[in-house]
Design a protein around this motif. Structure first.
Motif, PDB file in Angstrom:
ATOM      1  N   ARG A 259      25.723  16.463  -1.684  1.00  0.00           N
ATOM      2  CA  ARG A 259      27.152  17.432  -1.223  1.00  0.00           C
ATOM      3  C   ARG A 259      26.418  18.639  -0.701  1.00  0.00           C
TER       4      ARG A 259
ATOM      5  N   ARG B 283      31.761  23.516  -8.374  1.00  0.00           N
ATOM      6  CA  ARG B 283      31.666  23.730  -6.982  1.00  0.00           C
ATOM      7  C   ARG B 283      30.888  24.786  -6.899  1.00  0.00           C
TER       8      ARG B 283
ATOM      9  N   ASP C 109      31.410  19.100  -8.491  1.00  0.00           N
ATOM     10  CA  ASP C 109      32.856  18.558  -7.785  1.00  0.00           C
ATOM     11  C   ASP C 109      33.894  19.377  -8.685  1.00  0.00           C
TER      12      ASP C 109
END
Length: 191
Positions: A96, A61, A58
């Motif tokens: 993700r 990225r 997170d």
């Protein structure tokens, strides 16, 4: 391209992030080790690895995640923990929508040193040199994670293009089949 490399382990899980492109200079973004205590309960260790990797994904990225492919070792207990840590990294990326590549230790070694049987010291020296670092990343798990990320930057672009081309061919074949079936259902035969 920003790639997160993960050298899975239950006690020390190396995480390294690099940016670069084939033929271009590589840049270190991050390197660390997610640690768990060997005397901690197994589920809590897995939870610690998961929360550490999730937080790093997170925060940093990455565009892709490269994970060391777990191979059979003599100690089944060790390989099970390593495989579980690898699964956590793969799952964090999948949540993700990030592409994941698996590389054997030999592939990562060959990518950074030119020798698939390079030792840990050679890998660390080459990673330090390739990333123009003042000091070598430690422990070896951190250097191995960076080697995986470098391997993917250099090799993953071609793999990504091939996968995209395969997807395009599959999508085109599926579209042609849908058209053939639609024409057939309207009474025309394209056979």
């Amino acid at each position: 391209m920003r790639v997160m490399g993960v050298d899975p382990g239950l006690t020390r899980c190396g995480v390294g992030v690099v940016e670069g492109a084939p033929g271009k200079r590589l840049h270190l973004v991050h390197v660390s080790v997610v640690r768990t205590a060997p005397d901690e309960d197994h589920p809590l260790r897995l939870l610690g690895i998961e929360s550490g990797i999730e937080a790093l994904v997170d925060e940093l990225r990455p565009d892709a995640v490269a994970v060391e492919r777990v191979f059979s070792q003599h100690n089944v207990r060790t390989v099970m923990g390593t495989a579980q840590a690898a699964g956590i990294a793969i799952l964090a990326a999948a949540r993700r929508g990030l592409p994941v590549a698996l590389y054997t230790p030999s592939e990562a070694k060959a990518a950074v040193t030119g020798n698939g049987r390079a030792d840990k010291a050679q890998i660390t020296r080459m990673v330090t040199r390739l990333l123009s670092l003042d000091t070598a990343p430690k422990p070896a798990d951190a250097a191995d994670a960076l080697a995986l990320a470098i391997c993917h930057v250099w090799r993953g672009g071609a793999q990504h293009r091939l996968a995209h081309a395969r997807r395009s061919r599959i999508e085109e074949a599926a579209r042609a089949e849908r058209e053939r079936l639609a024409a057939r259902s309207r009474g025309g035969s394209s056979e």
